[in-house]
Design a protein around this motif. Sequence first.
Motif, PDB file in Angstrom:
ATOM      1  N   SER A  76       0.848  -1.176   0.000  1.00 21.03           N
ATOM      2  CA  SER A  76       0.000   0.000   0.000  1.00 21.03           C
ATOM      3  C   SER A  76       0.891   1.236   0.000  1.00 21.03           C
ATOM      4  CB  SER A  76      -0.887  -0.055   1.242  1.00 21.03           C
ATOM      5  OG  SER A  76      -1.582   1.144   1.371  1.00 21.03           O
ATOM      6  N   ILE A  77       0.721   2.061  -1.032  1.00 19.95           N
ATOM      7  CA  ILE A  77       1.566   3.252  -1.190  1.00 19.95           C
ATOM      8  C   ILE A  77       0.719   4.474  -0.890  1.00 19.95           C
ATOM      9  CG2 ILE A  77       3.010   4.556  -2.804  1.00 19.95           C
ATOM     10  CD1 ILE A  77       3.269   1.992  -4.463  1.00 19.95           C
ATOM     11  N   ASN A  78       1.267   5.366  -0.068  1.00 21.98           N
ATOM     12  CA  ASN A  78       0.473   6.522   0.333  1.00 21.98           C
ATOM     13  C   ASN A  78       1.210   7.820   0.021  1.00 21.98           C
ATOM     14  OD1 ASN A  78      -1.047   8.435   1.655  1.00 21.98           O
ATOM     15  ND2 ASN A  78      -1.376   7.234   3.487  1.00 21.98           N
ATOM     16  N   THR A  79       2.050   8.261   0.948  1.00 22.56           N
ATOM     17  CA  THR A  79       2.726   9.546   0.786  1.00 22.56           C
ATOM     18  C   THR A  79       3.563   9.614  -0.483  1.00 22.56           C
ATOM     19  OG1 THR A  79       2.755   9.780   3.177  1.00 22.56           O
ATOM     20  CG2 THR A  79       4.284  11.153   1.946  1.00 22.56           C
ATOM     21  N   ALA A  80       4.256   8.529  -0.796  1.00 21.99           N
ATOM     22  CA  ALA A  80       5.130   8.532  -1.969  1.00 21.99           C
ATOM     23  C   ALA A  80       4.340   8.693  -3.257  1.00 21.99           C
ATOM     24  CB  ALA A  80       5.963   7.250  -2.015  1.00 21.99           C
ATOM     25  N   ALA A  81       3.087   8.253  -3.269  1.00 28.84           N
ATOM     26  CA  ALA A  81       2.262   8.411  -4.473  1.00 28.84           C
ATOM     27  C   ALA A  81       1.972   9.884  -4.713  1.00 28.84           C
ATOM     28  CB  ALA A  81       0.948   7.634  -4.312  1.00 28.84           C
ATOM     29  N   VAL A  82       1.785  10.630  -3.622  1.00 29.46           N
ATOM     30  CA  VAL A  82       1.490  12.058  -3.752  1.00 29.46           C
ATOM     31  C   VAL A  82       2.751  12.826  -4.157  1.00 29.46           C
ATOM     32  CG1 VAL A  82       0.693  14.121  -2.545  1.00 29.46           C
ATOM     33  CG2 VAL A  82      -0.393  11.912  -2.095  1.00 29.46           C
ATOM     34  N   SER A  83       3.870  12.503  -3.518  1.00 27.64           N
ATOM     35  CA  SER A  83       5.074  13.270  -3.829  1.00 27.64           C
ATOM     36  C   SER A  83       5.645  12.882  -5.193  1.00 27.64           C
ATOM     37  CB  SER A  83       6.123  13.117  -2.725  1.00 27.64           C
ATOM     38  OG  SER A  83       6.358  11.751  -2.486  1.00 27.64           O
ATOM     39  N   ASP A  84       5.378  11.649  -5.655  1.00 24.27           N
ATOM     40  CA  ASP A  84       5.897  11.226  -6.957  1.00 24.27           C
ATOM     41  C   ASP A  84       4.926  10.228  -7.614  1.00 24.27           C
ATOM     42  OD1 ASP A  84       7.395  10.484  -9.137  1.00 24.27           O
ATOM     43  OD2 ASP A  84       8.799   9.235  -7.995  1.00 24.27           O
ATOM     44  N   PRO A  85       3.888  10.748  -8.261  1.00 24.97           N
ATOM     45  CA  PRO A  85       2.867   9.857  -8.852  1.00 24.97           C
ATOM     46  C   PRO A  85       3.458   8.852  -9.838  1.00 24.97           C
ATOM     47  CG  PRO A  85       2.146  12.141  -8.922  1.00 24.97           C
ATOM     48  CD  PRO A  85       3.563  12.165  -8.469  1.00 24.97           C
ATOM     49  N   GLU A  86       4.545   9.241 -10.494  1.00 28.94           N
ATOM     50  CA  GLU A  86       5.175   8.325 -11.459  1.00 28.94           C
ATOM     51  C   GLU A  86       5.662   7.042 -10.780  1.00 28.94           C
ATOM     52  OE1 GLU A  86       5.309   8.267 -14.748  1.00 28.94           O
ATOM     53  OE2 GLU A  86       4.123  10.120 -14.800  1.00 28.94           O
ATOM     54  N   PHE A  87       5.931   7.139  -9.489  1.00 31.42           N
ATOM     55  CA  PHE A  87       6.372   5.961  -8.742  1.00 31.42           C
ATOM     56  C   PHE A  87       5.296   4.872  -8.800  1.00 31.42           C
ATOM     57  CE2 PHE A  87       6.547   3.981  -4.356  1.00 31.42           C
ATOM     58  CZ  PHE A  87       7.474   3.010  -4.718  1.00 31.42           C
ATOM     59  N   VAL A  88       4.032   5.276  -8.753  1.00 26.53           N
ATOM     60  CA  VAL A  88       2.931   4.306  -8.818  1.00 26.53           C
ATOM     61  C   VAL A  88       2.950   3.603 -10.173  1.00 26.53           C
ATOM     62  CG1 VAL A  88       0.410   4.045  -8.827  1.00 26.53           C
ATOM     63  CG2 VAL A  88       1.514   5.542  -7.150  1.00 26.53           C
ATOM     64  N   ARG A  89       3.153   4.396 -11.212  1.00 24.37           N
ATOM     65  CA  ARG A  89       3.194   3.824 -12.561  1.00 24.37           C
ATOM     66  C   ARG A  89       4.348   2.813 -12.680  1.00 24.37           C
ATOM     67  NH1 ARG A  89       1.016   6.398 -17.197  1.00 24.37           N
ATOM     68  NH2 ARG A  89       1.420   8.520 -16.522  1.00 24.37           N
ATOM     69  N   GLU A  90       5.509   3.255 -12.190  1.00 23.55           N
ATOM     70  CA  GLU A  90       6.695   2.402 -12.272  1.00 23.55           C
ATOM     71  C   GLU A  90       6.474   1.092 -11.489  1.00 23.55           C
ATOM     72  OE1 GLU A  90      10.149   4.388 -10.712  1.00 23.55           O
ATOM     73  OE2 GLU A  90      11.294   2.513 -10.741  1.00 23.55           O
ATOM     74  N   ALA A  91       5.904   1.238 -10.293  1.00 26.27           N
ATOM     75  CA  ALA A  91       5.683   0.061  -9.447  1.00 26.27           C
ATOM     76  C   ALA A  91       4.679  -0.891 -10.091  1.00 26.27           C
ATOM     77  CB  ALA A  91       5.198   0.494  -8.061  1.00 26.27           C
ATOM     78  N   ALA A  92       3.628  -0.332 -10.679  1.00 30.48           N
ATOM     79  CA  ALA A  92       2.599  -1.177 -11.302  1.00 30.48           C
ATOM     80  C   ALA A  92       3.178  -1.889 -12.521  1.00 30.48           C
ATOM     81  CB  ALA A  92       1.392  -0.339 -11.693  1.00 30.48           C
ATOM     82  N   GLU A  93       4.039  -1.175 -13.265  1.00 32.94           N
ATOM     83  CA  GLU A  93       4.651  -1.819 -14.432  1.00 32.94           C
ATOM     84  C   GLU A  93       5.605  -2.920 -14.013  1.00 32.94           C
ATOM     85  OE1 GLU A  93       6.280   1.191 -16.996  1.00 32.94           O
ATOM     86  OE2 GLU A  93       4.252   1.844 -17.572  1.00 32.94           O
ATOM     87  N   ARG A  94       6.348  -2.646 -12.960  1.00 33.85           N
ATOM     88  CA  ARG A  94       7.361  -3.597 -12.515  1.00 33.85           C
ATOM     89  C   ARG A  94       6.738  -4.831 -11.850  1.00 33.85           C
ATOM     90  NH1 ARG A  94      12.806  -2.859 -10.227  1.00 33.85           N
ATOM     91  NH2 ARG A  94      12.792  -0.795 -11.146  1.00 33.85           N
ATOM     92  N   PHE A  95       5.767  -4.596 -10.976  1.00 33.99           N
ATOM     93  CA  PHE A  95       5.260  -5.714 -10.164  1.00 33.99           C
ATOM     94  C   PHE A  95       3.842  -6.143 -10.525  1.00 33.99           C
ATOM     95  CE2 PHE A  95       8.330  -3.292  -7.600  1.00 33.99           C
ATOM     96  CZ  PHE A  95       9.278  -4.285  -7.379  1.00 33.99           C
ATOM     97  N   GLY A  96       3.174  -5.375 -11.372  1.00 35.64           N
ATOM     98  CA  GLY A  96       1.788  -5.696 -11.740  1.00 35.64           C
ATOM     99  C   GLY A  96       0.804  -4.944 -10.863  1.00 35.64           C
ATOM    100  N   SER A  97      -0.281  -4.498 -11.486  1.00 34.95           N
ATOM    101  CA  SER A  97      -1.299  -3.729 -10.754  1.00 34.95           C
ATOM    102  C   SER A  97      -1.898  -4.522  -9.602  1.00 34.95           C
ATOM    103  CB  SER A  97      -2.440  -3.346 -11.694  1.00 34.95           C
ATOM    104  OG  SER A  97      -2.007  -2.401 -12.610  1.00 34.95           O
ATOM    105  N   GLN A  98      -1.897  -5.853  -9.751  1.00 33.70           N
ATOM    106  CA  GLN A  98      -2.572  -6.683  -8.740  1.00 33.70           C
ATOM    107  C   GLN A  98      -1.947  -6.511  -7.354  1.00 33.70           C
ATOM    108  OE1 GLN A  98      -0.290  -8.071 -10.799  1.00 33.70           O
ATOM    109  NE2 GLN A  98       1.075  -8.812  -9.200  1.00 33.70           N
ATOM    110  N   CYS A  99      -0.719  -6.044  -7.281  1.00 30.09           N
ATOM    111  CA  CYS A  99      -0.130  -5.919  -5.940  1.00 30.09           C
ATOM    112  C   CYS A  99       0.092  -4.472  -5.532  1.00 30.09           C
ATOM    113  CB  CYS A  99       1.145  -6.754  -5.826  1.00 30.09           C
ATOM    114  SG  CYS A  99       2.500  -6.160  -6.792  1.00 30.09           S
ATOM    115  N   ILE A 100      -0.438  -3.534  -6.325  1.00 35.82           N
ATOM    116  CA  ILE A 100      -0.246  -2.127  -5.964  1.00 35.82           C
ATOM    117  C   ILE A 100      -1.565  -1.513  -5.482  1.00 35.82           C
ATOM    118  CG2 ILE A 100       0.506   0.149  -6.753  1.00 35.82           C
ATOM    119  CD1 ILE A 100       2.763  -1.994  -6.718  1.00 35.82           C
TER     120      ILE A 100
END
Lengths: 257, 214
Positions: free
Chosen positions: A102-126
């Motif tokens: 579960s990503i919280n503060t980091a998603a706000v400070s760097d939304p691209e991190f969510v994209r990168e994480a979803a691409e790397r690990f799959g949306s199912q775990c983000i």
Amino acid sequence: MTLTKRIIPCLDVDRGRVVKGVNFVGIRDAGDPVEVARRYNEQNADEITFLDITASHEARDTTLEMVSRIAGEVFIPLTVGGGIRSCDNIRALLNAGADKVSINTAAVSDPEFVREAAERFGSQCIVVAIDAKRVSAAEEPPRWEIFTHGGRTPTGLDAIEWAQRMVEYGAGELLLTSMDRDGTREGFDLGITRAISDAVTVPVIASGGVGTLDHLVAGVKEGGAAAVLAASIFHFGEYSIEEAKRYMAERGIEVRL
Amino acid sequence: MTIAIIDYGMGNLHSVAKAIEHVSPDERVAITRDARAIKGASRVVLPGQGAIRDCMGELERSELTGLVKELLADANKPLLGICVGQQMLMDKSEENGGVRCLGYMPGRVRRFAEDAVDGHGERLKVPHMGWNRVHQHHMHPLWEGILTGERFYFVHSYYVSADSDRDAMGYIDYAGSRAHVATGRDAVFAVQFHPEKSAAAGLKLLANFVSWSP
């Protein structure tokens, strides 16, 4: 329709102990995370969420060790959050046995991190955690804004737009917490829960404010949530997960009994 | 006796390993990408998580595609596919603009419709995430001791649609589609759900796999 609504007990963990605060202050000890997780597993919880609320550097190793111990004996999905800032953090947690992060503060400070994480690990775990607070006055049309750092820092972001954006970036699920209600036992903020559930394709977990079993029912029926998360009503033995599920089933909600 | 969990860089293999260790404390469970170790194992798990193009790509990059095809063709080596590990067995997936898969079993991988609603008018969410009832379509040793309609844990947006009724071992109906969430032929059994996260029913299925002699 056979997919059940999920009940998720939440372990707020501070330096290796389950704690529960009221509006993020006033901490009360609720036990050893592994024992608490085992108990909820026995009560037929659908998932377990583990939030590392200290999330300091020193706490991280403790968290990994706890997650590993829980994952070794609790065979239901485990979501871990708190201070996740990098793909390395995510990999370490997944390797320890977490199924989702579960990503919280980091998603706000760097939304691209969510994209990168979803691409790397799959949306199912983000999972993206959204802490929202109502910022409109009572007579105005409702408007909610995103807050970070445990509800202390406003961001100016509109909660509904933010939710849609996070899904577009690859969030597979949203954990929505009402900062107005968290710890109050007055029930979910059903307005924001419904607004976000209707605005996105992915499942929304309602969180913040559960004090009675009727609140869980309302979160699903009025809020449209796919899952409901609660802590204190379960931690201190007021209700078991099974009681909550039976209560919901009697009110026409499909649950895993 | 070793159970090899094929590690080609996709997905969380530790949950699967921990669950198998839990149901069969006497077996050795190895998370490995070593071709010799995989070949030498008595049974094999093919996991998969994330996008199918990445899964197929990483399998290829790990130089394991040929080996997996060999294992699939070996009627004496039990193989369990999980999640994208099931989808990869099909001919083709419509994810990522169309991806050719291993072609072990005739069938396709499709996406759930996003505009479906349930009987109460609530939108059916995609990913299909949570506990759903799996209806057993054919008898199979891996269903031993598990009731039809038992709930398993899912998290996916794409699903398998097998061409042949004989390969379809279990299904769910969701968002207007019938998804073959368990498929099997010969020594291969594959599931879309996560047995390692499906509490008692999932552990039972894994225990059945460990004792299965096809």
